[in-house]
Design an enzyme around this catalytic site. Sequence first.
Site, short mmCIF file in Angstrom:
data_model
loop_
_atom_site.label_atom_id
_atom_site.label_comp_id
_atom_site.label_asym_id
_atom_site.label_seq_id
_atom_site.Cartn_x
_atom_site.Cartn_y
_atom_site.Cartn_z
N ASP A 12 160.46 4.80 -49.06
CA ASP A 12 159.86 3.65 -48.22
C ASP A 12 158.53 4.04 -47.84
O ASP A 12 158.30 5.30 -47.76
CB ASP A 12 160.65 3.37 -47.04
CG ASP A 12 160.49 2.00 -46.53
OD1 ASP A 12 159.55 1.31 -47.03
OD2 ASP A 12 160.78 1.98 -45.30
N GLY A 13 157.33 3.23 -47.39
CA GLY A 13 156.35 3.56 -46.93
C GLY A 13 156.04 2.76 -45.78
O GLY A 13 156.46 1.85 -45.62
N GLU A 50 153.97 3.17 -50.13
CA GLU A 50 155.29 2.61 -50.82
C GLU A 50 155.29 3.37 -52.36
O GLU A 50 156.17 4.04 -52.64
CB GLU A 50 155.29 1.45 -51.08
CG GLU A 50 155.54 0.34 -49.65
CD GLU A 50 156.99 0.30 -49.27
OE1 GLU A 50 157.86 1.04 -49.74
OE2 GLU A 50 157.10 -0.37 -48.54
N ASP A 73 162.08 -0.91 -51.12
CA ASP A 73 162.10 -2.32 -50.43
C ASP A 73 160.75 -3.03 -50.71
O ASP A 73 160.40 -4.07 -50.18
CB ASP A 73 162.44 -2.37 -48.90
CG ASP A 73 161.32 -1.60 -47.96
OD1 ASP A 73 160.39 -1.24 -48.66
OD2 ASP A 73 161.66 -1.54 -46.81
N HIS A 124 164.77 -2.93 -43.98
CA HIS A 124 165.15 -3.26 -42.45
C HIS A 124 166.53 -4.08 -42.13
O HIS A 124 166.65 -4.97 -41.55
CB HIS A 124 164.09 -3.98 -41.43
CG HIS A 124 162.77 -3.11 -41.70
ND1 HIS A 124 162.42 -2.05 -41.23
CD2 HIS A 124 161.83 -3.62 -42.33
CE1 HIS A 124 161.15 -1.70 -41.31
NE2 HIS A 124 160.82 -2.74 -42.24
N ASP A 134 162.77 4.89 -44.08
CA ASP A 134 161.83 3.96 -43.06
C ASP A 134 161.46 4.83 -42.03
O ASP A 134 160.56 4.81 -41.45
CB ASP A 134 162.24 2.59 -42.46
CG ASP A 134 161.56 1.79 -41.86
OD1 ASP A 134 160.28 1.61 -42.15
OD2 ASP A 134 161.97 1.63 -40.37
#
Length: 160
Positions: A12-13, A50, A73, A124, A134
């Site tokens: 994740d970024g 990301e 994501d 999320h 995250d």
Amino acid sequence: MTQGHQLIIYTDGSSRGNPGPGGYGAILMWGEKRKELSAGYRLTTNNRMELLAVIKALESLTKKNIALTIHTDSQYVVNSVEKKWLDNWVRTDFKGGKKNKDLWLHYYKLSKEFSIKFKWVKGHADNAFNNRCDELATMAADGKHLLIDEGYEKEAGKLI
């Protein structure tokens, strides 16, 4: 291959503002083994983080020519690779001002050393590994001693 013997990566970024301070998080899983990676940058974009999460995860691997699945994501990352947009960008030298050429070329070179499958996960939501990535990314973005995303800052003309 059983689930326990394939390398599974979650990434994740994050950026606070776009552009703004940013960070990435990655979790590498091989059976019961887990490794977490993260770093923060003083000025960058969400999409760069990301993609950098994926790059840093691949760079950390010592074994090459292995099959792995990357869960992210980021539809930007998944679609760019799985829909072969990246192949076209490389072929046309990123004509039309496609962003993040430096990172995409780095990923493209690294990707040749592995058999990579991307899977999109809803961000999320209820995926514990995505949520942990995250957390890693946002903690890194909010941290002290942020690194310089030279590719972004040079492109943006802001390198000090």
